[in-house]
Enzyme design. Structure first.
Site, PDB file in Angstrom:
ATOM      1  N   LYS A   8       0.811  -1.229   0.000  1.00 43.81           N
ATOM      2  CA  LYS A   8       0.000   0.000   0.000  1.00 43.81           C
ATOM      3  C   LYS A   8       0.836   1.267   0.000  1.00 43.81           C
ATOM      4  CE  LYS A   8      -4.430  -1.545   1.696  1.00 43.81           C
ATOM      5  NZ  LYS A   8      -5.558  -1.324   2.582  1.00 43.81           N
ATOM      6  N   LYS A  32      -4.936  -9.075  -6.593  1.00 41.46           N
ATOM      7  CA  LYS A  32      -6.220  -9.521  -6.028  1.00 41.46           C
ATOM      8  C   LYS A  32      -7.324  -8.544  -6.411  1.00 41.46           C
ATOM      9  CE  LYS A  32      -5.924  -7.369  -1.472  1.00 41.46           C
ATOM     10  NZ  LYS A  32      -5.999  -7.460  -0.033  1.00 41.46           N
ATOM     11  N   LYS A  79     -11.055  -3.296  -3.578  1.00 45.25           N
ATOM     12  CA  LYS A  79     -11.862  -2.074  -3.586  1.00 45.25           C
ATOM     13  C   LYS A  79     -11.037  -0.889  -4.037  1.00 45.25           C
ATOM     14  CE  LYS A  79     -13.310  -2.617   0.888  1.00 45.25           C
ATOM     15  NZ  LYS A  79     -13.304  -3.837   1.513  1.00 45.25           N
TER      16      LYS A  79
HETATM   17  P1  TYM Z   1     -10.890  -5.863   3.462  1.00 47.05           P
HETATM   18  O1  TYM Z   1     -11.863  -4.771   3.735  1.00 47.05           O
HETATM   19  O2  TYM Z   1      -9.835  -5.617   2.443  1.00 47.05           O
HETATM   20  O3  TYM Z   1     -11.641  -7.182   3.047  1.00 47.05           O
HETATM   21  C1  TYM Z   1     -12.708  -7.766   3.808  1.00 47.05           C
HETATM   22  C2  TYM Z   1     -12.611  -9.293   3.727  1.00 47.05           C
HETATM   23  O4  TYM Z   1     -12.626  -9.720   2.364  1.00 47.05           O
HETATM   24  C3  TYM Z   1     -11.499 -10.533   2.089  1.00 47.05           C
HETATM   25  N1  TYM Z   1     -11.030 -10.236   0.716  1.00 47.05           N
HETATM   26  C4  TYM Z   1     -10.797 -11.162  -0.224  1.00 47.05           C
HETATM   27  N2  TYM Z   1     -10.905 -12.497  -0.211  1.00 47.05           N
HETATM   28  C5  TYM Z   1     -10.626 -13.149  -1.356  1.00 47.05           C
HETATM   29  N3  TYM Z   1     -10.243 -12.533  -2.516  1.00 47.05           N
HETATM   30  C6  TYM Z   1     -10.120 -11.185  -2.559  1.00 47.05           C
HETATM   31  N4  TYM Z   1      -9.776 -10.582  -3.687  1.00 47.05           N
HETATM   32  C7  TYM Z   1     -10.392 -10.439  -1.383  1.00 47.05           C
HETATM   33  N5  TYM Z   1     -10.381  -9.115  -1.089  1.00 47.05           N
HETATM   34  C8  TYM Z   1     -10.764  -9.012   0.205  1.00 47.05           C
HETATM   35  C9  TYM Z   1     -10.447 -10.132   3.116  1.00 47.05           C
HETATM   36  O5  TYM Z   1      -9.552 -11.182   3.373  1.00 47.05           O
HETATM   37  C10 TYM Z   1     -11.287  -9.811   4.333  1.00 47.05           C
HETATM   38  O6  TYM Z   1     -11.553 -10.976   5.090  1.00 47.05           O
HETATM   39  N6  TYM Z   1      -7.737  -5.405   7.310  1.00 47.05           N
HETATM   40  C11 TYM Z   1      -9.028  -5.960   6.915  1.00 47.05           C
HETATM   41  C12 TYM Z   1     -10.187  -5.446   7.708  1.00 47.05           C
HETATM   42  C13 TYM Z   1     -10.053  -5.683   9.184  1.00 47.05           C
HETATM   43  C14 TYM Z   1     -10.159  -6.941   9.837  1.00 47.05           C
HETATM   44  C15 TYM Z   1      -9.958  -6.643  11.201  1.00 47.05           C
HETATM   45  C16 TYM Z   1     -10.377  -8.246   9.404  1.00 47.05           C
HETATM   46  C17 TYM Z   1      -9.822  -4.730  10.110  1.00 47.05           C
HETATM   47  N7  TYM Z   1      -9.760  -5.315  11.341  1.00 47.05           N
HETATM   48  C18 TYM Z   1      -9.998  -7.661  12.176  1.00 47.05           C
HETATM   49  C19 TYM Z   1     -10.421  -9.261  10.383  1.00 47.05           C
HETATM   50  C20 TYM Z   1     -10.224  -8.957  11.736  1.00 47.05           C
HETATM   51  C21 TYM Z   1      -9.287  -5.545   5.463  1.00 47.05           C
HETATM   52  O7  TYM Z   1      -8.787  -4.549   4.997  1.00 47.05           O
HETATM   53  O8  TYM Z   1     -10.201  -6.322   4.816  1.00 47.05           O
END
Ligand code: TYM
Length: 334
Positions: free
Chosen positions: A114, A197, A200
Site C-alpha cells: 500500500k 487480487k 476495492k
Molecule cells: P478488506 O476490507 O480488504 O476485506 C474484507 C474481507 O474480504 C477478504 N477479501 C478477499 N478475499 C478473497 N479474494 C479477494 N480478492 C479479497 N479481497 C478481500 C479479506 O480477506 C477480508 O476478510 N484489514 C481488513 C479489515 C479488518 C479486519 C480486522 C479483518 C480490520 N480489522 C480484524 C479481520 C479482523 C481488510 O482490509 O479487509
C-alpha cells in the site's frame, strides 16, 4: 467460541469480499445462533489510514452495512457495528502498539504494497494498521477470525502480540485467535490482471464485480475480463501459469459448489466465448437477490444507522470489560 471479523468501508463490497469472507461470515453466524457469538464490524478507523473524503466515508459505511445485511448478516443474530463507535479499539491499539515490535511490523507485506515507493509519505496509521487489527479481535477475545487468505499475515501478528502481552504481564487475558480460511474460499483475482487480487482500491472498476453492479455491468465486465487465447484445459493442472483462466474457473467452482476438476470436466476444450456467458449467468443468479435487497435497505438510511448504533452499544459493554482487565494487567491506576 466467538468469531470476530471486519471489512473496510473504502468502496463497495465486491465478489472477492463475498467469496473470500462474507459468505463464510453468514454461514458461521447462522451456525452459531443469536447469543453474541458472531461479531462483524465496519473498519472505519482502518479506512482513514488513507485519506477519505468525510461525506463519502459516511456514505460508504452505510453502504457496506446495507451490503452486509443484504448478503445475509442479520443484526438480530450477529453484533454488527462500525469500529469508531467503540473507542476501546483505539485505546487497546495504543497498549498493544507498545507490545508489538518494529521488526514484526516491518515484515508486513500489506504496508509494503500500500505504501509502494512512497514509504516516507505513508501515514503512521498505515504502518501501525495491523496493531489496530490485532486490537479489533483481542478486544472481544475472539477465538476464530473468518478472513480471506490475504489477511493471514495480519492474524499471525495478532497471535504474536497476544502471546507476548500474556507473557510480559503474566496473564491469560487474550486467547489466541485462529484465522478461519475455508479451503473453498479462493483469493479472487482482478479481472484485468490475474496477478493482483480483486480489490476495492483498484482504480479500475472493470477489475472487480461489485455486489451492487447491475446485470448488464456484470455481463460486460466478464465479457471484457482478461483471458488468454487457449481453450479451457480438461484438468486442473492445465491451469498452471494461466492466472486469469484459473481465476474465472475458481469463481465458477466456488459459486456452483463444485470442484475445479468438475467444472473443467464440463468446460474443458471450450473457449472463453462459451465459458464467460455461463459464468455470468451464475454470478448474476447469485448477486441479483442481494442487489435488490441492498437497494431496499439503502432507501432507509436511518434504520441502518440505528442498527449500527445498537450493535455498537452491545460491543462497548464487552470492550469496556476487556479494557478494565487490560488496565489492571498493565498497571494503570484507576
Ligand atoms: P478488506 O476490507 O480488504 O476485506 C474484507 C474481507 O474480504 C477478504 N477479501 C478477499 N478475499 C478473497 N479474494 C479477494 N480478492 C479479497 N479481497 C478481500 C479479506 O480477506 C477480508 O476478510 N484489514 C481488513 C479489515 C479488518 C479486519 C480486522 C479483518 C480490520 N480489522 C480484524 C479481520 C479482523 C481488510 O482490509 O479487509
Amino acid at each position: 467460541m466467538r468469531i470476530v471479523s471486519g471489512i473496510q468501508p473504502t468502496g463497495s463490497l465486491h465478489l472477492g469480499n463475498y467469496l473470500g469472507a462474507i459468505r463464510n461470515w453468514v454461514l458461521m453466524q447462522d451456525a452459531l445462533g443469536p447469543d453474541g457469538k458472531a461479531w462483524f464490524f465496519i473498519a472505519d478507523l482502518h479506512a482513514i489510514t488513507i485519506f477519505q473524503d468525510p461525506a463519502e466515508l459516511k456514505q460508504s459505511t452505510r453502504e457496506i452495512a446495507a451490503a452486509l445485511m443484504a448478503a445475509g448478516i442479520d443484526p438480530a443474530k450477529a453484533v454488527l457495528f462500525n469500529q469508531s463507535q467503540v473507542p476501546e479499539h483505539a485505546e487497546l491499539a495504543w497498549v498493544l502498539g507498545c507490545t508489538a515490535r518494529m521488526g514484526w511490523l516491518n515484515r508486513m507485506t500489506q504496508f509494503k504494497e500500500k505504501s509502494g515507493k512512497d514509504r516516507e509519505g505513508a501515514s503512521v496509521g498505515l504502518y501501525t494498521y495491523p496493531v489496530l487489527q490485532a486490537a479489533d479481535v483481542l478486544l472481544y477475545k475472539a477465538t476464530h477470525v473468518p478472513v480471506g487468505d490475504d489477511q493471514k499475515q495480519h492474524l499471525e501478528l495478532a497471535r504474536d502480540i497476544a502471546t507476548k502481552f500474556n507473557s510480559d504481564y503474566g496473564v491469560e487475558l487474550f486467547p489466541l485467535p485462529e484465522p478461519t480460511i475455508p479451503p473453498s474460499s479462493p483469493r479472487v483475482r482482478s479481472l484485468r490482471d490475474g496477478a493482483a487480487k480483486m480489490s476495492k482500491s483498484d482504480p479500475s472498476d472493470q477489475s472487480r464485480i461489485n455486489l451492487t453492479d447491475s446485470e448488464d455491468e456484470i455481463r460486460n465486465k466478464l465479457k471484457r475480463a482478461k483471458t488468454d487465447p487457449e481453450p479451457l484445459p480438461g484438468e486442473a493442472k492445465g491451469l498452471e501459469g494461466r492466472l486469469e483462466a484459473r481465476n474465472l474457473v475458481e469463481i465458477y467452482a466456488t459459486l456452483s459448489g463444485e470442484s475445479v476438476a468438475a467444472v473443467l470436466e464440463r468446460f474443458g476444450g471450450q473457449g472463453f466465448g462459451a465459458f464467460k456467458p455461463a459464468l455470468a449467468d451464475l454470478v448474476v443468479a447469485h448477486l441479483a437477490p442481494m442487489n435488490q435487497r441492498f437497494r431496499e435497505l439503502l432507501a432507509a438510511p436511518d434504520e441502518i444507522d440505528l442498527a449500527l448504533a445498537r450493535g455498537a452499544e452491545r460491543a462497548r459493554a464487552v470492550a469496556a470489560e476487556t479494557m478494565r482487565e487490560v488496565r489492571s494487567a498493565v498497571g494503570f491506576l484507576g
